[in-house]
Design an enzyme around this catalytic site. Structure first.
Site, short mmCIF file in Angstrom:
data_model
loop_
_atom_site.label_atom_id
_atom_site.label_comp_id
_atom_site.label_asym_id
_atom_site.label_seq_id
_atom_site.Cartn_x
_atom_site.Cartn_y
_atom_site.Cartn_z
N PHE A 9 31.17 9.00 -6.16
CA PHE A 9 30.03 9.66 -5.53
C PHE A 9 28.83 8.73 -5.48
CE2 PHE A 9 32.46 13.37 -6.88
CZ PHE A 9 32.29 14.24 -5.81
N ASP A 10 28.16 8.74 -4.34
CA ASP A 10 26.82 8.20 -4.23
C ASP A 10 25.89 9.18 -4.95
OD1 ASP A 10 24.61 6.67 -3.13
OD2 ASP A 10 24.36 8.31 -1.69
N LEU A 11 24.64 8.76 -5.21
CA LEU A 11 23.71 9.65 -5.92
C LEU A 11 22.62 10.18 -4.99
CD1 LEU A 11 22.69 10.96 -8.51
CD2 LEU A 11 21.57 8.79 -9.11
#
Length: 215
Positions: A9-11
């Site tokens: 996941f990106d943040l």
């Protein structure tokens, strides 16, 4: 068998809406150099490495100092000018309960990312957390993805996907030989994401969950 067993996941723009903290801090940093910029014009800098932002406004020799000034405010104030998108905790819980391995792969510094995840009680969902390094050795999304994959022990890339909201996530996935899911609630447009042919363009966390957990 499900198509994917490992999810990165990106943040920013994917798990949390960090726009206020990032743009406030960029604007204040630029103001120190006598540059006034509207906050709305700074949204495009959410996701890319900081040097890409400040290089548009400052001479190359001043960029490292600007980044240091930015981080001094962001790591104490800006990171908490932030909120988790609705549906994110439920998505992470469902994926974790189903046995998928989860990791964070962000261009934000790792220590700052850990502070944010802990603040919002998201840290327990992740098997690995990786981000950019202060020395610049790890900066691009491709670099971060490779670090996250190594932290997970080298999962099967054919069964690994990254979930992100910007072209940098899509490009990084392609360069690392993994799939990508683009999310439309973040800071990237449908046009920006669809150009990279992600396996899914999701309008909600529930769509991500349903797609990743389909048999």
């Amino acid at each position: 068998m499900r198509d994917f067993d490992t999810v990165l996941f990106d943040l920013d723009g994917t798990l949390t809406d960090s726009s206020a903290g990032i743009t406030n801090t960029i604007r204040m940093t630029l103001a120190h150099y006598g540059i006034e910029e509207q906050q709305s014009n700074l949204l495009r800098f959410i996701g890319p490495p900081l040097d890409e932002c400040f290089s548009e406004y400052l001479p190359a020799e001043e960029v490292p100092q600007a980044i240091a000034r930015y981080r001094a405010r962001y790591t104490t104030v800006g990171l908490f000018e932030n909120e988790v998108y609705p549906g994110i905790p439920g998505m992470l819980q469902a994926l974790k309960t189903a046995g998928l391995r989860l990791a964070l792969a962000t261009s934000k510094p790792k220590n700052t990312s850990l502070d944010i995840l802990e603040h919002f009680s998201l840290l327990p969902y992740f098997d690995a957390v990786e981000g950019a390094t202060a020395d610049g050795r790890v900066k691009s999304k491709q670099d971060v993805i490779e670090l996250a994959l190594a932290g997970l022990g080298g999962p099967d890339r054919a069964r690994t996907v990254i979930v992100g909201d910007r072209l940098h996530d899509m490009e990084g996935a392609a360069r690392c030989g993994i799939s990508a899911v683009g999310v439309l609630w973040g800071f990237g447009s449908r046009e920006e994401l669809s150009a990279y042919r992600p396996v899914l363009l999701a309008q909600s966390p529930q769509q991500v969950t349903d797609f990743l957990l389909k048999e």
